[in-house]
Design an enzyme around this catalytic site. Structure first.
Site: not given
Ligand code: FRU
Length: 424
Positions: A52-53, A139, A209-210, A294
């Site tokens: 994903w990310d 992320a 986060r992120d 996010e």
């Molecule tokens: C976005 C997210 C980020 C996080 C990650 C967790 O898709 O929610 O904010 O770091 O996925 O899986």
């Protein structure tokens, strides 16, 4: 947007506000801000893992960078469990949706490489098992530091807690591929403080986060964006005039929107290496509007600061809504004031007929937007779906002043380099 003086009174800058009035302007399915339909017969990057990310390797100025002609991306990744009894339904069939929905709890950082900026080849895990201090590797951003191939990977160490961390390693290339070496010592940087940014003790559903470090093109200093929620006990936030904005008569009722308290955080480095950080008040708050902003990131263009962040339908507050996708804001200087792009903030949303087709959009300085496929309906009613866990088609976008326009669609996971670094 107006600034609030309530919470961040004696601070160097006032956060800009994404107001309820701004959000009332969000229009799903406007073709200029809607991602083209993703077909249900999409190709899957790798059948053993969900991804994903997606985090392209880049420099501190935001340029997507290849090394010795190899493009590199990092992805949040989790094994698929088609044979695990835990993920079989009553009929013994693989319940891929349940497996997919559980992925966050076992997210790990992987890397991929390519000669063409697509058709990514599997690299492997960035850190060996046991290196990262918590269960989840969430992320962040891989930064290419120099032509020796040194990379600082900023990411989020989650469960227990949520800590912004970094780990240093090196990218090594051969004619045949790319490997990652080092990445064996994780350095904690900071956590939510409870004064500016909400802590777990204040709200079990807090977000922190992120990390997205960058060099400010104007003052040259090292900063970092991150996702947060505004500090305070859950339920204690005020959705007042400033947060509501200029709404039409009949739109003053804010319902339970005090529970939605997202913000885009910013920190400044006290040292050149980015090992020592000071959190500053958020750049942007969405109290009363949305609970998650996010993966915040910038595109620096035409002397302006284009701030992008991803958000969901389900995280909107009472009385406002919008599609899953990427939202954006623009300012003439780093600390704002920021105004929502396209009036509402919506930049690229999913079409309402396929509300979960993509997520985690990342806008690159060349106007290309990468994202991943979440799930796509396979029948008219939308009850049957195909789970993705793979790269979505890249979208081309033009950014002009305070507006954005979808102008092109490219191949799945197309992330071309903006510059190449020859390693010494
Ligand atoms: C976005 C997210 C980020 C996080 C990650 C967790 O898709 O929610 O904010 O770091 O996925 O899986």
């Amino acid at each position: 947007m107006k600034n609030t003086t309530e919470k961040f009174g004696a601070t160097p800058h006032q956060p800009s506000l994404w107001t309820r009035a701004d959000a009332l302007k969000v229009r799903a399915d406007d073709p200029t801000t809607t991602q083209p339909l993703v077909s249900a017969d999409f190709p899957v990057l790798n059948n053993d893992v969900f991804i994903w990310d997606t985090m392209p390797l880049r420099d501190l100025d935001g340029n997507v960078t290849s090394v010795d002609g190899w493009s590199v991306i990092f992805t949040l990744t989790a094994d698929r469990h088609p044979n695990d009894p835990q993920y079989l339904d009553e009929d013994g069939n693989y319940d891929i949706l349940r497996d997919w929905n559980d992925r966050h709890g076992r997210a790990k950082m992987y890397y991929w490489f390519s000669r063409t900026g697509k058709n990514w080849e599997f690299g492997g895990r960035v850190m060996a098992e046991g290196v990262s201090p918590t269960a989840r590797e969430w992320a962040g951003t891989p930064i290419l530091l120099n032509d020796r191939g040194e990379v600082d990977l900023y990411y989020t160490a989650v469960t227990p807690g949520a800590t912004i961390v970094k780990v240093r390693g090196r990218v090594v290339t051969t004619e045949h591929g790319v490997s990652m070496v080092g990445f064996d010592k994780v350095k904690p940087l900071f956590e939510a403080d409870g004064n500016m940014y909400q802590t777990e003790a204040q709200n079990a559903f807090w977000g922190f986060r992120d990390p997205w470090p960058f060099r400010d093109p104007k003052d040259g200093k090292l900063y970092m964006l991150f996702e947060g929620n505004v500090a305070g006990e859950r339920g204690s936030h005020k959705v007042g005039e400033a947060e509501i904005g200029d709404v039409p008569p009949g739109y003053e009722d804010v319902g339970n929107s005090r529970y939605q308290t997202a913000c885009v955080g910013i920190a400044v480095a006290r040292d050149a290496d980015g090992d020592d950080w000071e959190m500053l008040p958020p750049l942007l708050t969405a109290v009363g509007v949305n609970d998650q902003t996010e993966r915040p990131h910038f595109v620096f263009q035409d002397g302006k600061y284009y701030l992008f962040t991803i958000s969901h339908t389900f995280t909107y507050a009472d009385g406002v809504t919008g599609p899953d996708g990427v939202y954006g804001f623009v300012a003439d200087s780093l600390f704002g004031p920021y105004v929502p792009l396209n009036g509402s903030g919506l930049v690229l949303g999913n079409p309402s007929s396929q509300p979960f087709q993509t997520y985690s959009h990342y806008v690159m300085p060349n106007g290309l937007v990468t994202s991943f496929i979440d799930s796509v309906p396979t029948d008219e009613t939308g009850t049957q779906i195909r789970v993705g866990g793979t790269e979505a088609p890249t979208v081309g976008m033009k950014i002009k002043g305070q507006q954005t326009f979808v102008v092109a669609e490219y191949d799945y996971g197309y992330i071309p380099p903006m510059l190449d670094v020859t390693l010494k």
